[in-house]
Design a protein around this motif. Sequence first.
Motif, PDB file in Angstrom:
ATOM      1  N   TRP A   1     -40.463  17.199  15.705  1.00 53.32           N
ATOM      2  CA  TRP A   1     -39.682  17.694  14.586  1.00 53.32           C
ATOM      3  C   TRP A   1     -39.435  19.188  14.705  1.00 53.32           C
ATOM      4  CZ3 TRP A   1     -36.868  14.853  11.564  1.00 53.32           C
ATOM      5  CH2 TRP A   1     -37.214  13.525  11.359  1.00 53.32           C
ATOM      6  N   ALA A   2     -40.400  19.899  15.248  1.00 55.12           N
ATOM      7  CA  ALA A   2     -40.221  21.349  15.417  1.00 55.12           C
ATOM      8  C   ALA A   2     -39.042  21.633  16.339  1.00 55.12           C
ATOM      9  CB  ALA A   2     -41.504  21.967  15.969  1.00 55.12           C
ATOM     10  N   VAL A   3     -38.964  20.905  17.441  1.00 57.08           N
ATOM     11  CA  VAL A   3     -37.856  21.080  18.382  1.00 57.08           C
ATOM     12  C   VAL A   3     -36.537  20.714  17.710  1.00 57.08           C
ATOM     13  CG1 VAL A   3     -36.816  20.178  20.505  1.00 57.08           C
ATOM     14  CG2 VAL A   3     -39.229  20.786  20.468  1.00 57.08           C
ATOM     15  N   GLN A   4     -36.511  19.562  17.064  1.00 59.59           N
ATOM     16  CA  GLN A   4     -35.263  19.081  16.466  1.00 59.59           C
ATOM     17  C   GLN A   4     -34.773  19.995  15.340  1.00 59.59           C
ATOM     18  OE1 GLN A   4     -34.126  15.286  16.157  1.00 59.59           O
ATOM     19  NE2 GLN A   4     -34.936  14.832  18.167  1.00 59.59           N
ATOM     20  N   ALA A   5     -35.683  20.401  14.461  1.00 64.64           N
ATOM     21  CA  ALA A   5     -35.277  21.237  13.323  1.00 64.64           C
ATOM     22  C   ALA A   5     -34.774  22.597  13.789  1.00 64.64           C
ATOM     23  CB  ALA A   5     -36.453  21.407  12.358  1.00 64.64           C
TER      24      ALA A   5
ATOM     25  N   THR B   1     -47.179  21.789   1.029  1.00 65.79           N
ATOM     26  CA  THR B   1     -46.288  22.541   0.138  1.00 65.79           C
ATOM     27  C   THR B   1     -45.588  23.669   0.886  1.00 65.79           C
ATOM     28  OG1 THR B   1     -47.710  22.020  -1.736  1.00 65.79           O
ATOM     29  CG2 THR B   1     -46.181  23.856  -2.004  1.00 65.79           C
ATOM     30  N   ALA B   2     -46.355  24.395   1.701  1.00 67.98           N
ATOM     31  CA  ALA B   2     -45.763  25.485   2.485  1.00 67.98           C
ATOM     32  C   ALA B   2     -44.729  24.943   3.465  1.00 67.98           C
ATOM     33  CB  ALA B   2     -46.855  26.244   3.230  1.00 67.98           C
ATOM     34  N   LEU B   3     -45.013  23.787   4.054  1.00 66.58           N
ATOM     35  CA  LEU B   3     -44.063  23.160   4.971  1.00 66.58           C
ATOM     36  C   LEU B   3     -42.784  22.767   4.237  1.00 66.58           C
ATOM     37  CD1 LEU B   3     -43.520  22.102   7.831  1.00 66.58           C
ATOM     38  CD2 LEU B   3     -44.713  20.013   7.199  1.00 66.58           C
ATOM     39  N   ALA B   4     -42.933  22.231   3.039  1.00 70.66           N
ATOM     40  CA  ALA B   4     -41.756  21.842   2.255  1.00 70.66           C
ATOM     41  C   ALA B   4     -40.908  23.057   1.886  1.00 70.66           C
ATOM     42  CB  ALA B   4     -42.196  21.100   0.996  1.00 70.66           C
ATOM     43  N   PHE B   5     -41.569  24.159   1.500  1.00 66.20           N
ATOM     44  CA  PHE B   5     -40.816  25.371   1.166  1.00 66.20           C
ATOM     45  C   PHE B   5     -40.125  25.953   2.403  1.00 66.20           C
ATOM     46  CE2 PHE B   5     -43.524  25.859  -2.744  1.00 66.20           C
ATOM     47  CZ  PHE B   5     -42.468  25.710  -3.632  1.00 66.20           C
ATOM     48  N   ALA B   6     -40.803  25.893   3.552  1.00 66.10           N
ATOM     49  CA  ALA B   6     -40.188  26.395   4.785  1.00 66.10           C
ATOM     50  C   ALA B   6     -38.950  25.570   5.130  1.00 66.10           C
ATOM     51  CB  ALA B   6     -41.199  26.354   5.927  1.00 66.10           C
TER      52      ALA B   6
ATOM     53  N   ARG C   1     -44.807  25.953  11.554  1.00 66.62           N
ATOM     54  CA  ARG C   1     -45.572  25.090  10.641  1.00 66.62           C
ATOM     55  C   ARG C   1     -45.541  23.634  11.093  1.00 66.62           C
ATOM     56  NH1 ARG C   1     -47.238  27.714   6.151  1.00 66.62           N
ATOM     57  NH2 ARG C   1     -46.213  29.680   5.657  1.00 66.62           N
ATOM     58  N   LEU C   2     -44.409  23.176  11.593  1.00 66.28           N
ATOM     59  CA  LEU C   2     -44.334  21.801  12.099  1.00 66.28           C
ATOM     60  C   LEU C   2     -45.222  21.623  13.327  1.00 66.28           C
ATOM     61  CD1 LEU C   2     -40.537  21.072  11.646  1.00 66.28           C
ATOM     62  CD2 LEU C   2     -42.416  19.848  10.541  1.00 66.28           C
TER      63      LEU C   2
ATOM     64  N   ALA D   1     -37.096  23.906   2.991  1.00 67.05           N
ATOM     65  CA  ALA D   1     -36.063  24.203   1.978  1.00 67.05           C
ATOM     66  C   ALA D   1     -35.365  25.526   2.300  1.00 67.05           C
ATOM     67  CB  ALA D   1     -36.695  24.249   0.593  1.00 67.05           C
ATOM     68  N   ARG D   2     -36.112  26.536   2.780  1.00 62.83           N
ATOM     69  CA  ARG D   2     -35.494  27.822   3.142  1.00 62.83           C
ATOM     70  C   ARG D   2     -34.497  27.637   4.286  1.00 62.83           C
ATOM     71  NH1 ARG D   2     -40.616  29.790   1.899  1.00 62.83           N
ATOM     72  NH2 ARG D   2     -41.337  29.652   4.037  1.00 62.83           N
ATOM     73  N   VAL D   3     -34.841  26.788   5.255  1.00 61.83           N
ATOM     74  CA  VAL D   3     -33.930  26.559   6.383  1.00 61.83           C
ATOM     75  C   VAL D   3     -32.684  25.818   5.914  1.00 61.83           C
ATOM     76  CG1 VAL D   3     -33.668  25.343   8.580  1.00 61.83           C
ATOM     77  CG2 VAL D   3     -35.728  26.663   8.131  1.00 61.83           C
ATOM     78  N   VAL D   4     -32.854  24.850   5.023  1.00 63.93           N
ATOM     79  CA  VAL D   4     -31.693  24.116   4.508  1.00 63.93           C
ATOM     80  C   VAL D   4     -30.784  25.063   3.727  1.00 63.93           C
ATOM     81  CG1 VAL D   4     -30.973  22.318   2.887  1.00 63.93           C
ATOM     82  CG2 VAL D   4     -32.821  21.876   4.494  1.00 63.93           C
ATOM     83  N   ALA D   5     -31.390  25.963   2.932  1.00 62.05           N
ATOM     84  CA  ALA D   5     -30.595  26.890   2.129  1.00 62.05           C
ATOM     85  C   ALA D   5     -29.902  27.947   2.983  1.00 62.05           C
ATOM     86  CB  ALA D   5     -31.488  27.572   1.090  1.00 62.05           C
ATOM     87  N   ARG D   6     -30.589  28.421   4.038  1.00 65.92           N
ATOM     88  CA  ARG D   6     -30.032  29.480   4.890  1.00 65.92           C
ATOM     89  C   ARG D   6     -30.252  29.119   6.364  1.00 65.92           C
ATOM     90  NH1 ARG D   6     -33.551  32.944   1.572  1.00 65.92           N
ATOM     91  NH2 ARG D   6     -34.761  32.998   3.474  1.00 65.92           N
ATOM     92  N   PRO D   7     -29.413  28.256   6.931  1.00 64.11           N
ATOM     93  CA  PRO D   7     -29.625  27.848   8.321  1.00 64.11           C
ATOM     94  C   PRO D   7     -29.466  28.983   9.328  1.00 64.11           C
ATOM     95  CG  PRO D   7     -27.578  26.934   7.483  1.00 64.11           C
ATOM     96  CD  PRO D   7     -28.262  27.599   6.332  1.00 64.11           C
ATOM     97  N   GLY D   8     -28.835  30.066   8.941  1.00 68.18           N
ATOM     98  CA  GLY D   8     -28.661  31.201   9.848  1.00 68.18           C
ATOM     99  C   GLY D   8     -29.837  32.160   9.845  1.00 68.18           C
ATOM    100  N   ASP D   9     -30.821  31.928   8.994  1.00 68.56           N
ATOM    101  CA  ASP D   9     -31.985  32.802   8.906  1.00 68.56           C
ATOM    102  C   ASP D   9     -32.982  32.408   9.999  1.00 68.56           C
ATOM    103  OD1 ASP D   9     -34.099  34.420   8.261  1.00 68.56           O
ATOM    104  OD2 ASP D   9     -34.345  33.671   6.222  1.00 68.56           O
ATOM    105  N   GLY D  10     -32.976  33.157  11.079  1.00 68.41           N
ATOM    106  CA  GLY D  10     -33.836  32.849  12.218  1.00 68.41           C
ATOM    107  C   GLY D  10     -35.307  32.938  11.887  1.00 68.41           C
ATOM    108  N   ASP D  11     -35.680  33.853  10.991  1.00 64.85           N
ATOM    109  CA  ASP D  11     -37.088  33.964  10.605  1.00 64.85           C
ATOM    110  C   ASP D  11     -37.560  32.704   9.887  1.00 64.85           C
ATOM    111  OD1 ASP D  11     -37.455  36.484  11.716  1.00 64.85           O
ATOM    112  OD2 ASP D  11     -36.795  37.495   9.891  1.00 64.85           O
ATOM    113  N   ALA D  12     -36.711  32.148   9.016  1.00 67.02           N
ATOM    114  CA  ALA D  12     -37.072  30.915   8.306  1.00 67.02           C
ATOM    115  C   ALA D  12     -37.184  29.743   9.279  1.00 67.02           C
ATOM    116  CB  ALA D  12     -36.034  30.611   7.231  1.00 67.02           C
ATOM    117  N   VAL D  13     -36.290  29.683  10.253  1.00 67.10           N
ATOM    118  CA  VAL D  13     -36.343  28.616  11.258  1.00 67.10           C
ATOM    119  C   VAL D  13     -37.610  28.750  12.094  1.00 67.10           C
ATOM    120  CG1 VAL D  13     -35.194  27.646  13.291  1.00 67.10           C
ATOM    121  CG2 VAL D  13     -33.836  28.398  11.329  1.00 67.10           C
ATOM    122  N   TYR D  14     -37.931  29.962  12.483  1.00 70.56           N
ATOM    123  CA  TYR D  14     -39.136  30.220  13.272  1.00 70.56           C
ATOM    124  C   TYR D  14     -40.379  29.794  12.496  1.00 70.56           C
ATOM    125  CZ  TYR D  14     -42.299  32.765  16.375  1.00 70.56           C
ATOM    126  OH  TYR D  14     -43.291  33.108  17.244  1.00 70.56           O
TER     127      TYR D  14
END
Length: 195
Positions: free
Chosen positions: A77-81, A43-48, A68-69, A50-63
């Motif tokens: 997947w961690a590298v690719q995402a 669930t936490a991975l799915a929310f993380a 988590r991946l 979703a946050r990246v999809v919603a805000r791709p410029g948010d470096g904290d969400a990407v990190y």
Amino acid sequence: MKISRFVSLTDIVVVIVVAVVLFLPPRPLAAQAVPKVDDTGRTALAFAEARVVARPGDGDAVYDLARRLTEAKQSDWAVQAAAAAAAAAPTAPMRWRALLAVAIAHVDRFEPKDGLAFADQALAACEQSGGACPSWEALRLELYQRHLAAGVRSGIDPRQDPVRFREAGEAALRQVRTTGSGVAPTPAPAPTPAP
């Protein structure tokens, strides 16, 4: 007419293979979730994600997503995402954090040269972030980059000898330990008794 003129050994083999494929029972297929995490982690991975999809410029969400991946043993997947998110927001002030996530994910995959390339980009993006990269994060990033660069320069393969690779990186950093100035501290004044 002879039948051997029309049927060769190849034809017989093909007929046998087709018969085996047609008349064997199908194999059972089992599917399971790819990440090796429990329901809470999934669930936490799915929310993380979703946050990246919603805000791709948010470096904290990407990190957070890349971390988590990696914890879910999905370093590819961690590298690719993280790389896709960093490329999607080239002018975002927190892009340095996404590039750092790519560097760390590469290092987790024992790819230090690729990790170093992204650490260099992260350091440059941090310096150009216009204050979005605090000084303590910049220092941390610089130390990480220098440590990784020294490990890569050593030529040691981290897959073969990760301990020596880490030690080569640590040897390049100067370590300063403070044990005191040699002067005894001035004692604090005693509190005054209440009347």
